[in-house]
Design a protein around this motif. Structure first.
Motif, PDB file in Angstrom:
ATOM      1  N   ALA A 218       0.955  -1.178   0.099  1.00  0.00           N
ATOM      2  CA  ALA A 218       0.184   0.171   0.098  1.00  0.00           C
ATOM      3  C   ALA A 218       0.982   1.429  -0.098  1.00  0.00           C
ATOM      4  CB  ALA A 218      -0.744   0.085   1.240  1.00  0.00           C
ATOM      5  N   GLY A 219       0.421   2.382  -0.658  1.00  0.00           N
ATOM      6  CA  GLY A 219       1.170   3.612  -0.653  1.00  0.00           C
ATOM      7  C   GLY A 219       2.041   3.774  -1.829  1.00  0.00           C
ATOM      8  N   LEU A 220       1.878   3.097  -2.943  1.00  0.00           N
ATOM      9  CA  LEU A 220       2.532   3.484  -4.242  1.00  0.00           C
ATOM     10  C   LEU A 220       1.538   4.639  -4.938  1.00  0.00           C
ATOM     11  CD1 LEU A 220       3.851   0.257  -5.850  1.00  0.00           C
ATOM     12  CD2 LEU A 220       4.977   1.465  -4.090  1.00  0.00           C
ATOM     13  N   GLY A 221       2.342   5.609  -5.475  1.00  0.00           N
ATOM     14  CA  GLY A 221       1.401   6.670  -6.249  1.00  0.00           C
ATOM     15  C   GLY A 221       1.282   7.715  -5.534  1.00  0.00           C
ATOM     16  N   GLU A 222       0.810   8.784  -5.793  1.00  0.00           N
ATOM     17  CA  GLU A 222       0.795   9.994  -5.597  1.00  0.00           C
ATOM     18  C   GLU A 222      -0.821  10.499  -5.733  1.00  0.00           C
ATOM     19  OE1 GLU A 222       3.105  11.601  -3.849  1.00  0.00           O
ATOM     20  OE2 GLU A 222       4.682  10.433  -4.500  1.00  0.00           O
ATOM     21  N   PRO A 223      -1.529  11.485  -4.776  1.00  0.00           N
ATOM     22  CA  PRO A 223      -2.932  11.703  -4.914  1.00  0.00           C
ATOM     23  C   PRO A 223      -3.253  12.785  -6.128  1.00  0.00           C
ATOM     24  CG  PRO A 223      -1.763  12.884  -2.925  1.00  0.00           C
ATOM     25  CD  PRO A 223      -0.706  12.003  -3.649  1.00  0.00           C
ATOM     26  N   VAL A 224      -2.482  13.366  -6.482  1.00  0.00           N
ATOM     27  CA  VAL A 224      -2.839  14.318  -7.833  1.00  0.00           C
ATOM     28  C   VAL A 224      -2.321  13.972  -8.864  1.00  0.00           C
ATOM     29  CG1 VAL A 224      -3.071  16.629  -8.218  1.00  0.00           C
ATOM     30  CG2 VAL A 224      -2.923  16.094  -5.875  1.00  0.00           C
ATOM     31  N   PHE A 225      -1.087  14.434  -9.330  1.00  0.00           N
ATOM     32  CA  PHE A 225      -0.861  14.195 -10.691  1.00  0.00           C
ATOM     33  C   PHE A 225       0.177  13.089 -11.022  1.00  0.00           C
ATOM     34  CE2 PHE A 225      -1.291  19.039 -10.753  1.00  0.00           C
ATOM     35  CZ  PHE A 225      -2.374  19.022 -11.713  1.00  0.00           C
ATOM     36  N   GLU A 226       0.725  12.423 -10.042  1.00  0.00           N
ATOM     37  CA  GLU A 226       1.593  11.136 -10.420  1.00  0.00           C
ATOM     38  C   GLU A 226       0.678   9.918  -9.859  1.00  0.00           C
ATOM     39  OE1 GLU A 226       4.219  11.516 -12.214  1.00  0.00           O
ATOM     40  OE2 GLU A 226       4.156  13.579 -12.224  1.00  0.00           O
ATOM     41  N   ARG A 227      -0.501  10.107  -9.899  1.00  0.00           N
ATOM     42  CA  ARG A 227      -1.260   8.946  -9.386  1.00  0.00           C
ATOM     43  C   ARG A 227      -0.864   7.708 -10.175  1.00  0.00           C
ATOM     44  NH1 ARG A 227      -6.548  11.057  -7.744  1.00  0.00           N
ATOM     45  NH2 ARG A 227      -7.729   8.836  -8.456  1.00  0.00           N
ATOM     46  N   LEU A 228      -1.022   6.614  -9.146  1.00  0.00           N
ATOM     47  CA  LEU A 228      -0.475   5.122  -9.984  1.00  0.00           C
ATOM     48  C   LEU A 228      -1.188   4.709 -11.027  1.00  0.00           C
ATOM     49  CD1 LEU A 228       1.382   2.977  -9.605  1.00  0.00           C
ATOM     50  CD2 LEU A 228      -0.005   2.029  -7.961  1.00  0.00           C
ATOM     51  N   ASP A 229      -2.583   5.021 -10.811  1.00  0.00           N
ATOM     52  CA  ASP A 229      -3.512   4.573 -12.070  1.00  0.00           C
ATOM     53  C   ASP A 229      -3.292   5.474 -13.169  1.00  0.00           C
ATOM     54  OD1 ASP A 229      -4.696   6.661 -10.476  1.00  0.00           O
ATOM     55  OD2 ASP A 229      -6.769   5.694 -10.383  1.00  0.00           O
ATOM     56  N   GLY A 230      -3.006   6.933 -13.052  1.00  0.00           N
ATOM     57  CA  GLY A 230      -3.013   7.411 -14.019  1.00  0.00           C
ATOM     58  C   GLY A 230      -1.524   7.216 -14.853  1.00  0.00           C
TER      59      GLY A 230
END
Length: 364
Positions: A218-230
């Motif tokens: 848990a915790g990979l990715g960022e909440p805005v522009f570097e989102r993991l799903d993005g």
């Protein structure tokens, strides 16, 4: 032209379909990862042409050569350069496309943007350049394996034929048993028959490839522009022939209420889990520890031998075209390893960025 992806774990792809070679330079892989040409070759063998009746008959060994980045069987922290030399080009098959763009290919866009366009086999726009994805992905998968992360892609649909939902163990066991790389062996037979029927008609067919990544922290990715799903959607959409990307339920969420699809948390053996995984392992742009599941929609291969309408951009006249050459009647089986590789590249990058993998030295 952009040929690079990744922030800490970077892949620079190079080469063209009928050029001298294709390959990739991988920068940012930590030192002391055990790595050999065989590790990469095993992945390349899954996408190479001419392996079955449902792929292009172009015969290429796709034998990789590692030019740098490995010392005494381990990575040394320097750029890893992998190259595959093209040996079976039939460029004469493409001379007719110099000024007549093929329907639903990138030809017209290339001609309009760059002017000087290598039309042989689609040049830099060919699916053959995904060899670079697979070289980078093979290294990323080996790196992720040190943390117990596994990635598997499989075909879930060809045309209107859909595979049954199976366990990960069943998928893992069955995909190597059929040329479609489908976990459902009965559906795989029907899929193969459909592909061969389209091939005999001078046509092609598309489908869906699903990718499952397990043991993700848990915790990979960022909440805005570097989102993991993005980032996943970006790299998957950058695979040629992909026209749609879903994470988790994807478009299936639109006719559901939140009470039907929310992934509720619970604790088991002191581990936080969710009762369902409709979000596909990513919530708020960050991994939640559940398997990451994506699906890509792949269009029918546009190179078909049926007569089609096009234009001649030099004479500005309408034309008819019949595409000759060696083409896949369905690209889905060979896309599976490219989807795995692309997913691995993004996950390896985020594992390093989030501090789960040391950026310089695995033994550090």
């Amino acid at each position: 032209m952009s040929n690079k992806i990744g922030e800490k774990f970077q892949i620079t792809s190079f080469g063209s379909s009928h050029g001298y070679a294709v390959g990739a330079v991988v920068d940012g892989c930590p030192a002391n990862l055990e790595l050999s040409a065989e590790d990469i070759q095993n992945e390349l063998d899954k996408r190479k042409p001419g392996t079955s009746s449902v792929t292009t008959p172009r015969k290429e060994s796709d034998e990789v050569q590692i030019l740098s980045g490995i010392f005494e069987g381990k990575t040394d922290g320097t750029p890893i350069a992998g190259v595959v030399f093209n040996k079976n080009q039939h460029s004469k098959d493409y001379s007719m496309f110099k000024s007549t763009p093929r329907p639903s290919h990138g030809d017209f866009g290339w001609m309009s943007k760059y002017g000087n366009y290598d039309y042989n086999g689609g040049g830099r726009g060919s699916g053959r350049v995904t060899i670079g994805h697979v070289i980078g992905g093979a290294i990323a998968k080996k790196l992720l394996k040190t943390k117990g992360i596994e990635i598997i892609s499989h075909v879930t649909q060809i045309g209107s034929i859909k595979a049954e939902k199976l366990s990960l163990d069943e998928i893992r066991e069955n995909i190597e048993k059929n040329p479609i790389r489908c976990g459902d062996l009965e559906a795989a037979k029907e899929m193969e028959e459909l592909i061969l029927a389209k091939k005999s008609q001078g046509d092609s067919v598309g489908g869906i490839v699903e990718t499952i990544a397990t043991n993700i922290p848990a915790g990979l990715g960022e909440p805005v522009f570097e989102r993991l799903d993005g980032d996943l959607a970006r790299i998957l959409m950058n695979i040629g022939a992909v026209k749609g990307v879903e994470i988790g339920m994807g478009f299936g969420v639109v006719d559901k209420a939140a009470s039907q699809i929310n992934d509720e948390y619970y604790i088991e053996d002191n581990t936080i889990k969710t009762k369902t995984n409709n979000s596909g392992g990513i919530v708020g742009g960050m991994s939640n520890g559940m398997p990451i599941i994506s699906r890509i929609a792949i269009k029918p291969t546009p190179s078909i031998s049926k007569c089609q309408n096009t234009i001649d951009i030099e004479s500005m006249e309408n034309k008819k075209i019949e595409i000759k050459g060696r083409h896949d009647p369905c690209i889905c089986p060979r896309v599976t390893v490219v989807a795995e590789s692309s997913t691995a590249i993004v996950l390896a990058d985020h594992m390093i960025r989030s501090g789960f993998i040391h950026p310089s030295n695995l033994d550090g």
